[in-house]
Design a protein around this motif. Structure first.
Motif, PDB file in Angstrom:
ATOM      1  N   ARG A   1       0.578  -1.407   0.002  1.00  0.00           N
ATOM      2  CA  ARG A   1       0.174   0.106  -0.171  1.00  0.00           C
ATOM      3  C   ARG A   1       0.927   1.372  -0.077  1.00  0.00           C
ATOM      4  NH1 ARG A   1      -5.222  -1.182   1.528  1.00  0.00           N
ATOM      5  NH2 ARG A   1      -5.735   1.052   1.483  1.00  0.00           N
ATOM      6  N   ASN A   2       0.775   2.234  -0.408  1.00  0.00           N
ATOM      7  CA  ASN A   2       1.192   3.500  -0.988  1.00  0.00           C
ATOM      8  C   ASN A   2       0.598   4.415   0.629  1.00  0.00           C
ATOM      9  OD1 ASN A   2       2.048   5.979  -0.949  1.00  0.00           O
ATOM     10  ND2 ASN A   2       2.400   5.611  -3.512  1.00  0.00           N
ATOM     11  N   PRO A   3       1.431   4.875   1.425  1.00  0.00           N
ATOM     12  CA  PRO A   3       0.450   5.948   2.784  1.00  0.00           C
ATOM     13  C   PRO A   3       0.134   7.030   2.188  1.00  0.00           C
ATOM     14  CG  PRO A   3       3.314   5.504   2.614  1.00  0.00           C
ATOM     15  CD  PRO A   3       3.200   4.119   1.813  1.00  0.00           C
TER      16      PRO A   3
ATOM     17  N   ASP B   1      -3.224   6.349   1.580  1.00  0.00           N
ATOM     18  CA  ASP B   1      -3.969   6.080   2.676  1.00  0.00           C
ATOM     19  C   ASP B   1      -3.981   6.931   3.345  1.00  0.00           C
ATOM     20  OD1 ASP B   1      -4.801   3.199   2.033  1.00  0.00           O
ATOM     21  OD2 ASP B   1      -3.049   2.863   3.277  1.00  0.00           O
ATOM     22  N   ASN B   2      -3.343   7.944   3.005  1.00  0.00           N
ATOM     23  CA  ASN B   2      -3.795   9.426   3.962  1.00  0.00           C
ATOM     24  C   ASN B   2      -4.553  10.708   3.392  1.00  0.00           C
ATOM     25  OD1 ASN B   2      -1.268   8.835   6.012  1.00  0.00           O
ATOM     26  ND2 ASN B   2       0.437   9.311   4.412  1.00  0.00           N
TER      27      ASN B   2
ATOM     28  N   ARG C   1       4.980  10.186   2.888  1.00  0.00           N
ATOM     29  CA  ARG C   1       5.353   9.555   4.018  1.00  0.00           C
ATOM     30  C   ARG C   1       4.036   9.102   5.195  1.00  0.00           C
ATOM     31  NH1 ARG C   1       5.747  14.282   6.706  1.00  0.00           N
ATOM     32  NH2 ARG C   1       5.005  14.175   9.226  1.00  0.00           N
ATOM     33  N   ARG C   2       4.532   7.203   5.916  1.00  0.00           N
ATOM     34  CA  ARG C   2       3.621   7.100   6.686  1.00  0.00           C
ATOM     35  C   ARG C   2       3.562   7.694   8.287  1.00  0.00           C
ATOM     36  NH1 ARG C   2       2.293   2.164   5.821  1.00  0.00           N
ATOM     37  NH2 ARG C   2       1.393   1.990   8.483  1.00  0.00           N
TER      38      ARG C   2
ATOM     39  N   THR D   1      -2.307   7.087   8.830  1.00  0.00           N
ATOM     40  CA  THR D   1      -1.540   6.212   7.600  1.00  0.00           C
ATOM     41  C   THR D   1      -2.786   4.715   7.053  1.00  0.00           C
ATOM     42  OG1 THR D   1       0.489   6.991   7.225  1.00  0.00           O
ATOM     43  CG2 THR D   1      -0.572   4.358   5.912  1.00  0.00           C
TER      44      THR D   1
END
Length: 355
Positions: free
Chosen positions: A3-5, A8-9, A251-252, A256
């Motif tokens: 998963r690409n953070p 998700d963010n 970034r995570r 996230t």
């Protein structure tokens, strides 16, 4: 699949904006500032969702595995929550006349219908030479066509279509472009300027333009206002979406993990949002109509939808939003070349505001 953070963010922050805007809806009258913020958020929060949904639909080719995922991840949640929101309104709003309907989405379930139709049409858009101009033309024509009706909420499906098609056309480098330092620096004044402009026009501009659920004529405007609004509001939505995405951390972060559960937050927060108008809480508790009351309700909405996106809630709702439906479909037949050759990986489900 890793998963690409960043996405998700973006999905988590977008669902917070959706929940907060829904919380403002019944309490914004009498507050020009709240109405302006509501208007500014509504300009881009659903376009942002739709663009991300289109981006994650690029690989959809209607392979058997993808169709099964479409049914389990979109159709089943739609059926369940269409019934749930109908029952909820019958009970909470004392509206026994609210009919069950599979073709007339109630409240926020319209997005699931739209996502189903958009994703099914993905191969067509990918095949066209100029998909985005065609989608804009369709949206413009829809905006001046009264009487499309409530079936499948097609007015809204067609008017938001260009954002989905745009998402299909984007590549990862486009998202990297909006995260450049220069764009991030510009994003803040752009968003502040949008809020200021919304404050200036808030008393005179009808919110129906932002919902994209009615034609120009149904908003008591000239027929040509529909195509004009399609282009102008579409351009505003793109600018604000770019500003929003520029500020999303790549970034995570602590939130996230919540992006993966944004579909749960989207589908569940509507019950709390509708409690205010259904039960007349704004009239019963006048504090909600004060500045501090509005701020408090904003915080409650943001915290509430955050909790609904957490892994425990996602696991508890998996039977609805990610049900195992292997029993309902035939297994791929080794003798069928189409099934045997179909890869089993599918694009990530992009999670998804007013009825």
């Amino acid at each position: 699949m890793v998963r690409n953070p960043y996405f998700d963010n973006a999905k988590y922050l977008a669902i917070v904006l959706v929940a907060v805007a829904h919380a403002w809806e019944p309490i914004m009258e009498g507050s020009r500032a709240t109405r302006a913020l509501y208007m500014a958020v509504y300009t881009f929060h659903m376009p942002a969702f739709v663009i991300i949904s289109g981006y994650f639909s690029r690989g959809f080719t209607a392979r058997p595995e993808q169709l099964r995922r479409l049914v389990s991840g979109v159709v089943v949640p739609y059926l369940v929550f269409e019934v749930a929101y109908t029952l909820y309104r019958r009970w909470a709003d004392d509206a026994p006349w609210q009919a069950f309907s599979l073709t007339d989405p109630i409240y926020l379930t319209w997005f699931l219908v739209a996502l189903f139709l958009w994703r099914l049409s993905t191969p067509l858009w990918r095949a066209l030479r100029y998909p985005l101009p065609v989608a804009v033309l369709i949206a413009a024509l829809a905006s001046l066509t009264p009487g499309i009706g409530q079936d499948l909420d097609l007015q809204r499906v067609l008017q938001f279509l260009p954002f989905f098609v745009l998402g299909l056309s984007l590549r990862e480098e486009h998202f990297r472009m909006v995260r450049r330092r220069a764009v991030r620096v510009l994003a803040v004044p752009v968003l502040v300027g949008a809020a200021a402009l919304a404050y200036a026009v808030a008393p005179s501009l009808r919110m129906g333009w932002f919902y994209r659920s009615t034609s120009a004529q149904e908003l008591d405007a000239a027929w040509w206002a529909g195509p004009v609004a399609t282009v102008v509001l579409g351009a505003c939505a793109l600018v604000l979406t770019a500003a929003f995405l520029a500020l999303v951390p790549a970034r995570r972060t602590w939130f996230t993990v919540l992006g993966a559960g944004s579909i749960c937050g989207y589908l569940l927060h509507g019950f709390a949002a509708k409690a205010v108008p259904y039960w007349g809480l704004d009239a019963t508790y006048g504090v909600l109509l004060t500045p501090w009351g509005r701020v408090g309700l904003t915080v409650v909405a943001a915290v509430g939808v955050t909790l609904l996106c957490t892994p425990p809630v996602r696991r508890a709702l998996r039977w609805v939003v990610e049900p195992p439906l292997e029993w309902a479909f035939r297994r791929p037949d080794a003798r069928c070349p189409a099934d045997a050759a179909a890869p089993v990986t599918v694009p990530a489900q992009a999670a998804v505001s007013r009825r």
